[in-house]
Design a protein around this motif. Structure first.
Motif, PDB file in Angstrom:
ATOM      1  N   GLU A 176      20.730   6.696  -2.704  1.00  0.00           N
ATOM      2  CA  GLU A 176      19.892   7.440  -1.756  1.00  0.00           C
ATOM      3  C   GLU A 176      19.684   6.631  -0.475  1.00  0.00           C
ATOM      4  O   GLU A 176      19.684   7.187   0.623  1.00  0.00           O
ATOM      5  CB  GLU A 176      18.543   7.791  -2.393  1.00  0.00           C
ATOM      6  N   VAL A 177      19.518   5.318  -0.619  1.00  0.00           N
ATOM      7  CA  VAL A 177      19.384   4.424   0.541  1.00  0.00           C
ATOM      8  C   VAL A 177      20.651   4.539   1.394  1.00  0.00           C
ATOM      9  O   VAL A 177      20.598   4.696   2.616  1.00  0.00           O
ATOM     10  CB  VAL A 177      19.142   2.959   0.088  1.00  0.00           C
TER      11      VAL A 177
ATOM     12  N   GLU B   8      16.360   2.462  12.346  1.00  0.00           N
ATOM     13  CA  GLU B   8      15.198   3.344  12.514  1.00  0.00           C
ATOM     14  C   GLU B   8      15.055   4.291  11.319  1.00  0.00           C
ATOM     15  O   GLU B   8      13.958   4.459  10.778  1.00  0.00           O
ATOM     16  CB  GLU B   8      15.331   4.145  13.812  1.00  0.00           C
ATOM     17  N   ALA B   9      16.172   4.888  10.898  1.00  0.00           N
ATOM     18  CA  ALA B   9      16.137   5.808   9.748  1.00  0.00           C
ATOM     19  C   ALA B   9      15.692   5.074   8.484  1.00  0.00           C
ATOM     20  O   ALA B   9      14.908   5.607   7.693  1.00  0.00           O
ATOM     21  CB  ALA B   9      17.520   6.439   9.548  1.00  0.00           C
ATOM     22  N   MET B  10      16.193   3.865   8.309  1.00  0.00           N
ATOM     23  CA  MET B  10      15.833   3.095   7.125  1.00  0.00           C
ATOM     24  C   MET B  10      14.371   2.648   7.171  1.00  0.00           C
ATOM     25  O   MET B  10      13.685   2.677   6.150  1.00  0.00           O
ATOM     26  CB  MET B  10      16.764   1.888   6.981  1.00  0.00           C
TER      27      MET B  10
ATOM     28  N   GLU C 217      12.669   1.344   3.979  1.00  0.00           N
ATOM     29  CA  GLU C 217      13.676   0.352   3.574  1.00  0.00           C
ATOM     30  C   GLU C 217      14.085  -0.482   4.795  1.00  0.00           C
ATOM     31  O   GLU C 217      15.197  -0.342   5.303  1.00  0.00           O
ATOM     32  CB  GLU C 217      14.920   1.064   3.006  1.00  0.00           C
ATOM     33  N   PRO C 218      13.212  -1.353   5.280  1.00  0.00           N
ATOM     34  CA  PRO C 218      13.544  -2.123   6.481  1.00  0.00           C
ATOM     35  C   PRO C 218      14.686  -3.116   6.219  1.00  0.00           C
ATOM     36  O   PRO C 218      14.883  -3.559   5.088  1.00  0.00           O
ATOM     37  CB  PRO C 218      12.247  -2.871   6.802  1.00  0.00           C
ATOM     38  N   ALA C 219      15.437  -3.423   7.272  1.00  0.00           N
ATOM     39  CA  ALA C 219      16.545  -4.375   7.158  1.00  0.00           C
ATOM     40  C   ALA C 219      16.012  -5.758   6.810  1.00  0.00           C
ATOM     41  O   ALA C 219      14.988  -6.189   7.340  1.00  0.00           O
ATOM     42  CB  ALA C 219      17.325  -4.421   8.463  1.00  0.00           C
TER      43      ALA C 219
ATOM     44  N   LEU D 125      26.335  -6.429  11.178  1.00  0.00           N
ATOM     45  CA  LEU D 125      26.055  -6.297   9.762  1.00  0.00           C
ATOM     46  C   LEU D 125      24.548  -6.102   9.605  1.00  0.00           C
ATOM     47  O   LEU D 125      23.772  -6.873  10.157  1.00  0.00           O
ATOM     48  CB  LEU D 125      26.515  -7.569   9.047  1.00  0.00           C
ATOM     49  N   LEU D 126      24.170  -5.064   8.881  1.00  0.00           N
ATOM     50  CA  LEU D 126      22.762  -4.804   8.563  1.00  0.00           C
ATOM     51  C   LEU D 126      22.615  -4.917   7.049  1.00  0.00           C
ATOM     52  O   LEU D 126      23.286  -4.206   6.310  1.00  0.00           O
ATOM     53  CB  LEU D 126      22.355  -3.394   9.002  1.00  0.00           C
ATOM     54  N   ASP D 127      21.751  -5.806   6.613  1.00  0.00           N
ATOM     55  CA  ASP D 127      21.561  -6.040   5.180  1.00  0.00           C
ATOM     56  C   ASP D 127      20.254  -5.398   4.728  1.00  0.00           C
ATOM     57  O   ASP D 127      19.176  -5.774   5.185  1.00  0.00           O
ATOM     58  CB  ASP D 127      21.532  -7.549   4.922  1.00  0.00           C
ATOM     59  N   PHE D 128      20.373  -4.417   3.841  1.00  0.00           N
ATOM     60  CA  PHE D 128      19.204  -3.743   3.281  1.00  0.00           C
ATOM     61  C   PHE D 128      19.023  -4.088   1.811  1.00  0.00           C
ATOM     62  O   PHE D 128      18.366  -3.364   1.077  1.00  0.00           O
ATOM     63  CB  PHE D 128      19.323  -2.228   3.465  1.00  0.00           C
ATOM     64  N   GLY D 129      19.609  -5.188   1.368  1.00  0.00           N
ATOM     65  CA  GLY D 129      19.506  -5.597  -0.031  1.00  0.00           C
ATOM     66  C   GLY D 129      20.543  -4.907  -0.890  1.00  0.00           C
ATOM     67  O   GLY D 129      21.612  -5.453  -1.140  1.00  0.00           O
TER      68      GLY D 129
END
Length: 120
Positions: A6-7, A58-60, A65-67, A80-84
């Motif tokens: 979903e993320v 912004e959507a996250m 779910e912040p970066a 690269l954006l790391d969201f875990g």
């Protein structure tokens, strides 16, 4: 609490809404412990890469779910954006071809995004 898939869907939709090119979602759970998914996208210029990343972040953020980390922003050819559970890679076309993550991660499962992305 959202599932990793979903993320990934939230981020994919944000990239699609900003006209990201060739958006691919790779499930890497069985290949590495780095994350559950890689989301790969191409921007048409370094400015477009930046706006795609801003839209995804912004959507996250809005989804709670912040970066955790953002790398490569100044060069504008690969961010690269790391969201875990999800790592988003946004490239310019030339840089994406050069690094060819899809080939490097060929053991990953290519996830169908047709229910999330708008038809071209």
């Amino acid at each position: 609490m959202m599932t990793p898939k979903e993320v990934a869907a939230v981020a994919a939709k944000a990239l699609d809404d900003r006209k990201g090119v060739d958006i691919r979602l790779l499930e890497i759970t069985d290949v590495t412990t780095l994350a559950d998914y890689f989301l790969i996208c191409t921007g048409t210029s370094s400015t477009h890469v930046k706006s795609l990343c801003d839209a995804a972040e912004e959507a996250m953020d809005n989804a709670g779910e912040p970066a955790l980390r953002r790398e490569g922003h100044r060069s504008g050819t690969w961010v690269l954006l790391d969201f875990g559970c999800l790592v988003v890679h946004v490239f310019t076309e030339e840089t994406r071809q050069f690094y060819d993550l899809e080939r490097l991660w060929k053991d990953a499962v290519d996830v169908d995004l047709s229910d999330i992305l708008k038809p071209n």
